[in-house]
Design a protein around this motif. Structure first.
Motif, short mmCIF file in Angstrom:
data_model
loop_
_atom_site.label_atom_id
_atom_site.label_comp_id
_atom_site.label_asym_id
_atom_site.label_seq_id
_atom_site.Cartn_x
_atom_site.Cartn_y
_atom_site.Cartn_z
N TYR A 21 0.84 -1.20 0.00
CA TYR A 21 0.00 0.00 0.00
C TYR A 21 0.87 1.26 0.00
O TYR A 21 0.65 2.19 -0.77
N GLU A 25 1.08 4.22 -2.90
CA GLU A 25 0.76 5.62 -2.62
C GLU A 25 1.94 6.53 -2.99
O GLU A 25 1.74 7.61 -3.54
N LYS A 139 -4.02 1.33 7.89
CA LYS A 139 -4.02 2.24 6.74
C LYS A 139 -3.56 3.63 7.16
O LYS A 139 -2.75 4.27 6.48
#
Length: 158
Positions: A21, A25, A139
Motif C-alpha cells: 500500500y 501511494e 491504513k
C-alpha cells in the motif's frame, strides 16, 4: 543520491499488505525521476535484489505481528541492529522472505556497494487473514509512513 523504496507484504493477507500500500501511494507522487526506485517485494522475483545496485539509500516498509502494541503502531527501526546473516538455504523464496533476510542477501550481492543509509518502517498488525482490505488503524499508519518518506525525499504532496 539514489534511493530504493521497498514495500513488503502479501496483498491478499489484509494488513500484511501495508508495505505494498505504501509504495503504491508513493508512486502517485513520484514524477519521472532517475533518483528513486520503487520495489514491490511482495510479488517480485528474487532478482529484484540485484536492482538495488547503484542505490545509496534504502527505505523499507513492512508489517510486524506480535508486538503487544496497538494495531497501527509505527516503528522506525535501525536496520543494522536487527540485520541477520543470510541463511544458506536453497529453498528460500521471496514470498517467504522478510525484510531482514532481503537486506542480508542484498548485502551479500552488493558487497562494497551496499548502502549505509537504511531506514526501516514497521507497522504493527493483527489481521493477516485472507482478505484484501487494510484495517483503518494500519491504513492510517501507512499514510503516516507515506508522508514521512515523501518529506524525507523532499517530494511535495499534491
Amino acid at each position: 543520491m539514489k534511493t530504493a523504496i521497498m514495500g513488503f507484504g502479501n496483498p491478499v493477507r489484509s494488513d500484511d499488505a501495508i508495505g505494498i500500500y505504501v509504495i503504491e501511494e508513493i508512486q502517485k507522487h513520484i514524477k519521472d525521476t532517475d533518483n528513486i526506485s520503487v520495489f514491490d517485494m511482495g510479488t517480485a522475483a528474487f532478482e529484484v535484489l540485484f536492482g538495488l545496485k547503484g542505490h545509496n539509500k534504502i527505505i523499507i516498509v513492512d508489517a510486524v505481528i506480535n508486538t503487544n502494541e496497538p494495531n497501527g503502531t509505527l516503528f522506525k527501526v535501525p536496520a543494522e541492529e536487527v540485520l541477520r546473516a543470510p541463511e544458506e538455504d536453497p529453498m528460500v523464496f521471496l514470498h517467504g522472505m522478510k525484510w531482514d533476510q532481503a537486506l542480508s542477501y542484498a548485502k551479500k550481492i552488493m558487497q562494497d556497494e551496499y548502502p549505509k543509509d537504511i531506514t526501516v518502517y514497521l507497522i504493527a498488525v493483527e489481521n493477516t487473514r485472507l482478505e484484501v482490505e487494510l484495517s483503518q488503524p494500519v491504513k492510517e499508519a501507512g499514510d503516516k509512513v507515506v508522508n514521512l518518506i515523501l518529506k524525507e525525499l523532499e517530494i511535495a504532496v499534491n
